[in-house]
Design a protein around this motif. Structure first.
Motif, PDB file in Angstrom:
ATOM      1  N   PRO A  50       0.676  89.205   1.000  1.00 22.26           N
ATOM      2  CA  PRO A  50       0.927  88.921   2.417  1.00 22.26           C
ATOM      3  C   PRO A  50       2.038  89.781   3.016  1.00 22.26           C
ATOM      4  O   PRO A  50       1.934  90.203   4.159  1.00 22.26           O
ATOM      5  CB  PRO A  50       1.331  87.445   2.432  1.00 22.26           C
ATOM      6  CG  PRO A  50       1.154  86.923   1.064  1.00 22.26           C
ATOM      7  CD  PRO A  50       0.833  88.047   0.134  1.00 22.26           C
ATOM      8  N   GLY A  51       3.087  90.064   2.247  1.00 18.28           N
ATOM      9  CA  GLY A  51       4.191  90.888   2.750  1.00 18.28           C
ATOM     10  C   GLY A  51       4.063  92.320   2.261  1.00 18.28           C
ATOM     11  O   GLY A  51       2.981  92.890   2.268  1.00 18.28           O
ATOM     12  N   GLU A  52       5.190  92.872   1.797  1.00 17.41           N
ATOM     13  CA  GLU A  52       5.194  94.249   1.296  1.00 17.41           C
ATOM     14  C   GLU A  52       5.520  94.233  -0.191  1.00 17.41           C
ATOM     15  O   GLU A  52       6.369  93.460  -0.629  1.00 17.41           O
ATOM     16  CB  GLU A  52       6.248  95.086   2.039  1.00 17.41           C
ATOM     17  CG  GLU A  52       5.971  95.249   3.526  1.00 17.41           C
ATOM     18  CD  GLU A  52       4.616  95.903   3.809  1.00 17.41           C
ATOM     19  OE1 GLU A  52       4.188  96.766   3.013  1.00 17.41           O
ATOM     20  OE2 GLU A  52       3.990  95.526   4.807  1.00 17.41           O
ATOM     21  N   PHE A  53       4.883  95.129  -0.942  1.00 19.44           N
ATOM     22  CA  PHE A  53       5.016  95.101  -2.400  1.00 19.44           C
ATOM     23  C   PHE A  53       6.469  95.196  -2.870  1.00 19.44           C
ATOM     24  O   PHE A  53       6.918  94.417  -3.690  1.00 19.44           O
ATOM     25  CB  PHE A  53       4.185  96.224  -3.036  1.00 19.44           C
ATOM     26  CG  PHE A  53       4.073  96.074  -4.528  1.00 19.44           C
ATOM     27  CD1 PHE A  53       3.109  95.250  -5.092  1.00 19.44           C
ATOM     28  CD2 PHE A  53       4.958  96.728  -5.382  1.00 19.44           C
ATOM     29  CE1 PHE A  53       3.022  95.077  -6.464  1.00 19.44           C
ATOM     30  CE2 PHE A  53       4.876  96.570  -6.757  1.00 19.44           C
ATOM     31  CZ  PHE A  53       3.902  95.739  -7.299  1.00 19.44           C
ATOM     32  N   TRP A  54       7.214  96.171  -2.317  1.00 19.45           N
ATOM     33  CA  TRP A  54       8.563  96.412  -2.846  1.00 19.45           C
ATOM     34  C   TRP A  54       9.632  95.590  -2.140  1.00 19.45           C
ATOM     35  O   TRP A  54      10.665  95.279  -2.704  1.00 19.45           O
ATOM     36  CB  TRP A  54       8.923  97.905  -2.769  1.00 19.45           C
ATOM     37  CG  TRP A  54       7.998  98.736  -3.609  1.00 19.45           C
ATOM     38  CD1 TRP A  54       7.076  99.627  -3.161  1.00 19.45           C
ATOM     39  CD2 TRP A  54       7.886  98.747  -5.037  1.00 19.45           C
ATOM     40  NE1 TRP A  54       6.397 100.184  -4.213  1.00 19.45           N
ATOM     41  CE2 TRP A  54       6.873  99.674  -5.379  1.00 19.45           C
ATOM     42  CE3 TRP A  54       8.534  98.065  -6.071  1.00 19.45           C
ATOM     43  CZ2 TRP A  54       6.497  99.925  -6.706  1.00 19.45           C
ATOM     44  CZ3 TRP A  54       8.157  98.329  -7.382  1.00 19.45           C
ATOM     45  CH2 TRP A  54       7.162  99.245  -7.692  1.00 19.45           C
ATOM     46  N   THR A  55       9.385  95.226  -0.873  1.00 27.58           N
ATOM     47  CA  THR A  55      10.479  94.612  -0.114  1.00 27.58           C
ATOM     48  C   THR A  55      10.358  93.100   0.043  1.00 27.58           C
ATOM     49  O   THR A  55      11.248  92.467   0.591  1.00 27.58           O
ATOM     50  CB  THR A  55      10.575  95.262   1.278  1.00 27.58           C
ATOM     51  OG1 THR A  55       9.267  95.229   1.863  1.00 27.58           O
ATOM     52  CG2 THR A  55      11.075  96.671   1.207  1.00 27.58           C
ATOM     53  N   GLY A  56       9.301  92.518  -0.412  1.00 30.18           N
ATOM     54  CA  GLY A  56       9.138  91.063  -0.286  1.00 30.18           C
ATOM     55  C   GLY A  56       7.687  90.720  -0.025  1.00 30.18           C
ATOM     56  O   GLY A  56       7.154  90.977   1.059  1.00 30.18           O
ATOM     57  N   PHE A  87       5.201  78.824   2.928  1.00 35.31           N
ATOM     58  CA  PHE A  87       4.994  79.984   3.810  1.00 35.31           C
ATOM     59  C   PHE A  87       4.574  79.506   5.202  1.00 35.31           C
ATOM     60  O   PHE A  87       4.255  78.325   5.410  1.00 35.31           O
ATOM     61  CB  PHE A  87       3.946  80.932   3.205  1.00 35.31           C
ATOM     62  CG  PHE A  87       2.699  80.217   2.760  1.00 35.31           C
ATOM     63  CD1 PHE A  87       1.670  79.967   3.649  1.00 35.31           C
ATOM     64  CD2 PHE A  87       2.567  79.773   1.443  1.00 35.31           C
ATOM     65  CE1 PHE A  87       0.524  79.290   3.247  1.00 35.31           C
ATOM     66  CE2 PHE A  87       1.432  79.089   1.031  1.00 35.31           C
ATOM     67  CZ  PHE A  87       0.411  78.841   1.937  1.00 35.31           C
ATOM     68  N   THR A  88       4.520  80.446   6.123  1.00 39.23           N
ATOM     69  CA  THR A  88       4.235  80.111   7.523  1.00 39.23           C
ATOM     70  C   THR A  88       2.734  80.236   7.831  1.00 39.23           C
ATOM     71  O   THR A  88       1.973  80.818   7.047  1.00 39.23           O
ATOM     72  CB  THR A  88       4.978  81.074   8.459  1.00 39.23           C
ATOM     73  OG1 THR A  88       4.457  82.393   8.205  1.00 39.23           O
ATOM     74  CG2 THR A  88       6.488  81.057   8.213  1.00 39.23           C
ATOM     75  N   GLU A  89       2.373  79.749   9.023  1.00 37.34           N
ATOM     76  CA  GLU A  89       0.973  79.903   9.473  1.00 37.34           C
ATOM     77  C   GLU A  89       0.631  81.393   9.602  1.00 37.34           C
ATOM     78  O   GLU A  89      -0.482  81.818   9.308  1.00 37.34           O
ATOM     79  CB  GLU A  89       0.781  79.200  10.818  1.00 37.34           C
ATOM     80  CG  GLU A  89       0.790  77.692  10.669  1.00 37.34           C
ATOM     81  CD  GLU A  89       0.812  76.956  11.997  1.00 37.34           C
ATOM     82  OE1 GLU A  89       0.741  77.603  13.068  1.00 37.34           O
ATOM     83  OE2 GLU A  89       0.893  75.712  11.957  1.00 37.34           O
ATOM     84  N   GLN A  90       1.613  82.158  10.073  1.00 42.32           N
ATOM     85  CA  GLN A  90       1.387  83.606  10.200  1.00 42.32           C
ATOM     86  C   GLN A  90       1.088  84.226   8.835  1.00 42.32           C
ATOM     87  O   GLN A  90       0.185  85.055   8.698  1.00 42.32           O
ATOM     88  CB  GLN A  90       2.634  84.253  10.830  1.00 42.32           C
ATOM     89  CG  GLN A  90       2.537  85.758  11.008  1.00 42.32           C
ATOM     90  CD  GLN A  90       1.446  86.185  11.982  1.00 42.32           C
ATOM     91  OE1 GLN A  90       1.464  85.776  13.146  1.00 42.32           O
ATOM     92  NE2 GLN A  90       0.486  86.983  11.525  1.00 42.32           N
TER      93      GLN A  90
END
Ligand code: AHR
Length: 497
Positions: free
Chosen positions: A243-249, A256-259
């Motif tokens: 859902p986010g970015e591999f290296w940064t989070g 987690f949020t609805e988004q």
């Protein structure tokens, strides 16, 4: 939100290869050790060292194929370290995954025994990154040669008289990254060389799998296909839903949020575009689709659970994962002309697992329940299915709200799997069933649904989220009308005549 689905039960699009329901087990974190292998002396009930609770749960899933020993671990694994008496086996560092000691107690014999107990096909990943051609060649000889040879004799000394049947063999893993940081031109040449010495002994015919691209690396696919396609039976693809970015989070597995829910669904659907575009490249070199595409690593990847070893990739599994599983399996069905196998990562205690363990305790995740509900599609004929309806929208972005797949099994039963990915809207679906060859005589349905975004099972409440009989439907003049709960996966079984 309404949706109109048409299923033409008399139009088949070929068989859904059961290997699409494959799994992946790596020497990573608590997947093999603790999750599968506890050793014969453990107080956890086991069969020759393999824990019984996990074994029984996996048997129910009818696992068709299991990939091992990695992952990144595969290109550092030297199989000769993992045979012979346990006490003599080398202890080494698992440098990729947490820097822990690997005692090699689970090796070739133990893996092959696990596959025998699960009645599944073994899929072994060989070492190209740090192994030699000879080492790979001898592994295949050790496992499959039924005659007099140094490797066959050694196998017999280690207690296995007859060779094993081994079909699936991967020539390296992620050689564009952890498997050697190679360029595709270089890997293609190495692939050609290594695979030459992966021999067929007697009746055993090895199905050779080349290392394919990461996500949308179309240049890798193009180059390896161009340079090496005559020498392979299949090529792999790896894609994780992050859902986010591999290296940064990557984002948390729970809380987690609805988004983040929406983004996860959108990213899971990206699998469809990846397969379509990689297949188009494969078509240029293999228009008759002799070569299979094997998605041998897929699933969700989140931040590790707080307080756990970051190198162990342990994450919880929620209704969100169940939806990702259902959506992705529906996509694989749709591409059954090219996708011949897929292996969700990973089977126990790592990433999108079907099982989690803690000491003696074990729980089945929402992903497990989807695999169990969907197993009816294994080796069934994919039926022609069309859907139109409203979309799921968030912050100006839209994705289809409902995903559908239908198949007919050997007994003529029709199974329809439906995912409603909306976190807050029911989906009213009308399914027109055409070409049944007779009136509907029986319907039954199961649904996995939840009322919170991160509903999941815990060791205290292992059955908080399980499928239940679904009855919010009626049939009128051959049309099935159903009200699918938000965040739900539903499977219908329909018998006609
Ligand atoms: O599944 C975890 C890791 O993800 C595998 O070892 C590797 O192949 C991929 O990058």
């Amino acid at each position: 939100m309404s949706h109109v689905i048409t299923i033409n039960a008399d139009v088949s699009h070929g068989t859904i290869n059961r290997n699409i329901y494959g799994h992946f087990s790596e020497h990573l974190g608590r997947c093999i050790y603790e999750g599968i292998w506890v050793g014969e002396d453990s107080k956890i009930p086991n069969t020759e060292g393999i824990r019984n609770d996990v074994l029984e749960a996996l048997k129910k899933l009818k696992i068709p194929v299991l990939r091992w020993p990695g992952g990144c671990f595969a290109d550092e694994y030297h199989w000769k370290d993992g045979i012979g008496p346990l006490e003599n086996r080398k202890r080494m560092i698992n440098t990729h995954w947490g820097g822990v000691v690997e005692n090699n107690h689970f090796g070739t014999h133990e893996f092959m025994r696990l596959c025998e107990l699960l009645e599944c096909e073994p899929y072994i990943s060989g070492n190209v990154g740090s192994g030699t051609v000879q080492e790979m060649s001898e592994w295949v000889e050790y496992m499959t040669f039924d005659g007099v040879s140094p490797m066959a004799e050694w196998r017999k000394e280690n207690g296995r008289e007859k060779p094993w049947k081994l079909k699936y063999f991967g020539v390296g893993n992620e050689n564009w990254g952890c498997g050697g940081n190679m360029r595709p031109e270089y890997y293609a040449d190495l692939y050609r060389q290594y695979q030459t010495y992966v021999r067929n002994y007697g009746e055993n015919k090895v199905y050779k799998i080349a290392c394919g691209p990461n996500v949308d690396d179309y240049r890798w696919m193009e180059t390896v296909m161009r340079e090496a396609h005559p020498f392979m039976n299949a090529i792999s693809l790896h894609y994780y839903t992050i859902p986010g970015e591999f290296w940064t989070g990557k984002g948390p597995a729970t809380g987690f949020t609805e988004q983040e829910w929406f983004t996860t669904m959108k990213k899971a659907l990206h699998m469809d575009e990846l397969i379509t575009r990689h297949s188009a490249i494969m078509d240029q070199y293999d228009p008759n689709k002799r070569i299979g595409l094997i998605v041998d690593e897929w699933g969700t990847w989140y931040d590790v659970e707080p307080g756990t070893n970051p190198g162990f990739l342990y994450q919880q599994n929620t209704i969100r994962d169940a939806l990702v599983a259902g959506l992705t399996l529906n996509i694989f069905h749709e591409h059954n002309d090219r996708v011949v196998m897929a292996n969700i990562a990973q089977i126990v205690n790592v990433l999108q697992s079907v099982i989690l363990t803690e000491g003696e305790k074990m729980l089945l995740t929402p992903t497990y329940h989807v695999f169990n509900m969907y197993k009816v599609h294994q080796d069934a004929e994919r039926l022609d299915a069309h859907i139109s309806g409203s979309e799921y929208e968030m912050d100006g972005e839209k994705i289809p709200q409902v995903s559908v797949s239908a198949s007919k099994d050997a007994e003529g039963k029709i199974h329809v799997s439906l995912c409603n990915v909306s976190h807050d809207s029911q989906a009213d679906v009308s399914v027109a069933l055409r070409g049944l060859g007779g009136p509907i005589s029986k319907i039954k349905a199961e649904q996995l649904a939840a009322d919170s975004l991160d509903a999941h099972n815990t060791f205290e409440e292992p059955d908080a989220l399980t499928p239940s009989t679904f009855s919010a439907y009626e049939v009128e003049e051959g049309v099935l009308h159903a009200k699918l709960a938000p965040m739900s996966v539903t499977v219908f079984e329909i018998t006609a005549g």
